[in-house]
Design a protein around this motif. Structure first.
Motif, PDB file in Angstrom:
ATOM      1  N   LYS A 136       0.809  -1.217   0.000  1.00  0.00           N
ATOM      2  CA  LYS A 136       0.000   0.000   0.000  1.00  0.00           C
ATOM      3  C   LYS A 136       0.843   1.267   0.000  1.00  0.00           C
ATOM      4  CE  LYS A 136      -3.952  -1.968   2.442  1.00  0.00           C
ATOM      5  NZ  LYS A 136      -4.826  -1.817   3.614  1.00  0.00           N
ATOM      6  N   VAL A 137       2.166   1.119  -0.001  1.00  0.00           N
ATOM      7  CA  VAL A 137       3.038   2.282   0.119  1.00  0.00           C
ATOM      8  C   VAL A 137       3.890   2.441  -1.136  1.00  0.00           C
ATOM      9  CG1 VAL A 137       4.928   3.328   1.433  1.00  0.00           C
ATOM     10  CG2 VAL A 137       3.113   2.091   2.629  1.00  0.00           C
ATOM     11  N   ASP A 138       3.786   3.615  -1.733  1.00  0.00           N
ATOM     12  CA  ASP A 138       4.677   4.015  -2.812  1.00  0.00           C
ATOM     13  C   ASP A 138       5.853   4.708  -2.135  1.00  0.00           C
ATOM     14  OD1 ASP A 138       6.069   5.494  -4.743  1.00  0.00           O
ATOM     15  OD2 ASP A 138       4.253   5.948  -5.876  1.00  0.00           O
ATOM     16  N   VAL A 139       6.988   4.038  -2.102  1.00  0.00           N
ATOM     17  CA  VAL A 139       8.149   4.530  -1.359  1.00  0.00           C
ATOM     18  C   VAL A 139       8.595   5.898  -1.872  1.00  0.00           C
ATOM     19  CG1 VAL A 139      10.558   4.048  -0.774  1.00  0.00           C
ATOM     20  CG2 VAL A 139       8.873   2.215  -0.713  1.00  0.00           C
ATOM     21  N   GLN A 140       8.560   6.112  -3.172  1.00  0.00           N
ATOM     22  CA  GLN A 140       8.960   7.412  -3.721  1.00  0.00           C
ATOM     23  C   GLN A 140       8.025   8.523  -3.233  1.00  0.00           C
ATOM     24  OE1 GLN A 140      11.673   8.005  -5.032  1.00  0.00           O
ATOM     25  NE2 GLN A 140      12.389   6.054  -5.819  1.00  0.00           N
ATOM     26  N   LYS A 141       6.730   8.234  -3.209  1.00  0.00           N
ATOM     27  CA  LYS A 141       5.743   9.214  -2.732  1.00  0.00           C
ATOM     28  C   LYS A 141       5.961   9.492  -1.241  1.00  0.00           C
ATOM     29  CE  LYS A 141       2.578  11.047  -5.266  1.00  0.00           C
ATOM     30  NZ  LYS A 141       2.935  12.222  -5.981  1.00  0.00           N
ATOM     31  N   LEU A 142       6.181   8.427  -0.476  1.00  0.00           N
ATOM     32  CA  LEU A 142       6.419   8.589   0.953  1.00  0.00           C
ATOM     33  C   LEU A 142       7.656   9.447   1.182  1.00  0.00           C
ATOM     34  CD1 LEU A 142       5.742   8.036   3.880  1.00  0.00           C
ATOM     35  CD2 LEU A 142       6.951   5.861   3.680  1.00  0.00           C
ATOM     36  N   ASN A 143       8.689   9.219   0.409  1.00  0.00           N
ATOM     37  CA  ASN A 143       9.906  10.015   0.499  1.00  0.00           C
ATOM     38  C   ASN A 143       9.575  11.493   0.264  1.00  0.00           C
ATOM     39  OD1 ASN A 143      12.506  11.070   0.262  1.00  0.00           O
ATOM     40  ND2 ASN A 143      13.241   9.441  -1.041  1.00  0.00           N
ATOM     41  N   GLN A 144       8.798  11.788  -0.764  1.00  0.00           N
ATOM     42  CA  GLN A 144       8.401  13.170  -1.074  1.00  0.00           C
ATOM     43  C   GLN A 144       7.582  13.780   0.065  1.00  0.00           C
ATOM     44  OE1 GLN A 144       6.299  12.709  -4.762  1.00  0.00           O
ATOM     45  NE2 GLN A 144       8.172  12.561  -5.988  1.00  0.00           N
ATOM     46  N   ILE A 145       6.683  12.985   0.635  1.00  0.00           N
ATOM     47  CA  ILE A 145       5.847  13.483   1.743  1.00  0.00           C
ATOM     48  C   ILE A 145       6.707  13.846   2.949  1.00  0.00           C
ATOM     49  CG2 ILE A 145       4.100  12.775   3.444  1.00  0.00           C
ATOM     50  CD1 ILE A 145       2.841  11.093   1.124  1.00  0.00           C
ATOM     51  N   VAL A 146       7.649  12.967   3.285  1.00  0.00           N
ATOM     52  CA  VAL A 146       8.502  13.218   4.455  1.00  0.00           C
ATOM     53  C   VAL A 146       9.360  14.460   4.227  1.00  0.00           C
ATOM     54  CG1 VAL A 146      10.400  12.306   5.855  1.00  0.00           C
ATOM     55  CG2 VAL A 146       8.488  10.824   5.241  1.00  0.00           C
ATOM     56  N   VAL A 147       9.953  14.590   3.054  1.00  0.00           N
ATOM     57  CA  VAL A 147      10.778  15.770   2.749  1.00  0.00           C
ATOM     58  C   VAL A 147       9.922  17.029   2.819  1.00  0.00           C
ATOM     59  CG1 VAL A 147      12.098  16.946   0.943  1.00  0.00           C
ATOM     60  CG2 VAL A 147      12.510  14.522   1.415  1.00  0.00           C
ATOM     61  N   SER A 148       8.753  16.978   2.230  1.00  0.00           N
ATOM     62  CA  SER A 148       7.852  18.130   2.247  1.00  0.00           C
ATOM     63  C   SER A 148       7.422  18.496   3.662  1.00  0.00           C
ATOM     64  CB  SER A 148       6.626  17.831   1.381  1.00  0.00           C
ATOM     65  OG  SER A 148       5.718  18.891   1.435  1.00  0.00           O
ATOM     66  N   ALA A 149       7.065  17.481   4.443  1.00  0.00           N
ATOM     67  CA  ALA A 149       6.645  17.741   5.831  1.00  0.00           C
ATOM     68  C   ALA A 149       7.783  18.370   6.626  1.00  0.00           C
ATOM     69  CB  ALA A 149       6.181  16.446   6.488  1.00  0.00           C
ATOM     70  N   LEU A 150       8.991  17.872   6.436  1.00  0.00           N
ATOM     71  CA  LEU A 150      10.135  18.426   7.151  1.00  0.00           C
ATOM     72  C   LEU A 150      10.382  19.876   6.721  1.00  0.00           C
ATOM     73  CD1 LEU A 150      12.363  17.919   9.182  1.00  0.00           C
ATOM     74  CD2 LEU A 150      13.782  17.073   7.334  1.00  0.00           C
ATOM     75  N   GLU A 151      10.338  20.126   5.438  1.00  0.00           N
ATOM     76  CA  GLU A 151      10.552  21.495   4.939  1.00  0.00           C
ATOM     77  C   GLU A 151       9.464  22.435   5.451  1.00  0.00           C
ATOM     78  OE1 GLU A 151      10.771  20.972   0.712  1.00  0.00           O
ATOM     79  OE2 GLU A 151      12.856  20.286   0.799  1.00  0.00           O
ATOM     80  N   ASN A 152       8.216  21.990   5.441  1.00  0.00           N
ATOM     81  CA  ASN A 152       7.124  22.822   5.945  1.00  0.00           C
ATOM     82  C   ASN A 152       7.260  23.079   7.440  1.00  0.00           C
ATOM     83  OD1 ASN A 152       5.895  23.087   3.449  1.00  0.00           O
ATOM     84  ND2 ASN A 152       4.605  21.283   3.738  1.00  0.00           N
ATOM     85  N   THR A 153       7.649  22.059   8.189  1.00  0.00           N
ATOM     86  CA  THR A 153       7.836  22.228   9.628  1.00  0.00           C
ATOM     87  C   THR A 153       8.939  23.251   9.890  1.00  0.00           C
ATOM     88  OG1 THR A 153       7.144  19.965  10.051  1.00  0.00           O
ATOM     89  CG2 THR A 153       8.408  21.047  11.779  1.00  0.00           C
ATOM     90  N   MET A 154      10.026  23.147   9.154  1.00  0.00           N
ATOM     91  CA  MET A 154      11.162  24.052   9.370  1.00  0.00           C
ATOM     92  C   MET A 154      10.812  25.483   8.987  1.00  0.00           C
ATOM     93  SD  MET A 154      13.627  22.338  10.716  1.00  0.00           S
ATOM     94  CE  MET A 154      12.254  22.078  11.765  1.00  0.00           C
ATOM     95  N   SER A 155       9.935  25.659   8.019  1.00  0.00           N
ATOM     96  CA  SER A 155       9.588  27.009   7.586  1.00  0.00           C
ATOM     97  C   SER A 155       8.677  27.726   8.574  1.00  0.00           C
ATOM     98  CB  SER A 155       8.956  26.981   6.211  1.00  0.00           C
ATOM     99  OG  SER A 155       7.669  26.389   6.256  1.00  0.00           O
TER     100      SER A 155
END
Length: 178
Positions: free
Chosen positions: A157-176
């Motif tokens: 059920k997990v697209d690893v590439q998509k999950l990678n993008q979500i984690v990077v995005s979440a981290l960037e949004n949190t840091m901003s």
């Protein structure tokens, strides 16, 4: 495979099959097979064996961060780090699955969260002075391990590439926002 590795492998097999409290030196030695004195030449007890396995798994993840960052965590490409971490988890799937899913190992989870929080601190050292920093880093670490746990439970059920993008995005949004 060395004798020590055979003992560790047998421990993980038993860990997936029976409650941790029911794993004995006697059963490990019988199934490896090694003499009990051999076991005790490596470990004082079952818990020390388990802790060494935990530490080895965590060291593998921290080594990825060191390799990808080349000593400069602030400039590390987080997407590459996540991709390499996914590969590492795939290589050690059954061991990590045992400690996260079959019998959740709190000490292992805490060690992994501590490693994530340490990487977070090294990557964003200027953020450590903000209000609620500890809460934020604990939340991020918990979310990352939660995502890996979900992937281990539901790999189809997990697209690893998509999950990678979500984690990077979440981290960037949190840091901003902090």
């Amino acid at each position: 495979m060395t004798t020590k590795e055979m003992i560790q492998r047998e421990f993980l097999i038993e860990y997936t099959q029976k409650d941790y409290s029911r794993i004995t030196v006697k059963s490990l030695c019988a199934n490896t097979p090694v003499a009990r004195t051999t076991f005790y030449s490596y470990y004082e007890n079952i818990d020390e064996l388990k802790e060494e396995i935990e530490d080895t798994l965590i060291k593998g993840i921290t080594t990825i961060a060191q390799d990808v960052s080349k000593g400069n965590m602030e400039e590390m490409d987080f997407s590459i780090f996540l991709t390499e971490t996914f590969h590492y988890i795939k290589e050690h799937w059954s061991d990590i699955y045992a400690f996260l899913i079959i019998q959740p190992n709190v000490r292992f989870i805490v060690k992994w969260k501590d490693a994530i929080k340490n990487h977070f601190l090294l990557r964003f050292p200027q953020k450590s002075v903000i209000s609620n920093y500890e809460l934020i880093s604990e939340t991020i670490a918990s979310a990352v391990i939660g995502a890996y746990s979900y992937w281990l439970k539901c790999p189809d059920k997990v697209d690893v590439q998509k999950l990678n993008q979500i984690v990077v995005s979440a981290l960037e949004n949190t840091m901003s926002v902090i």
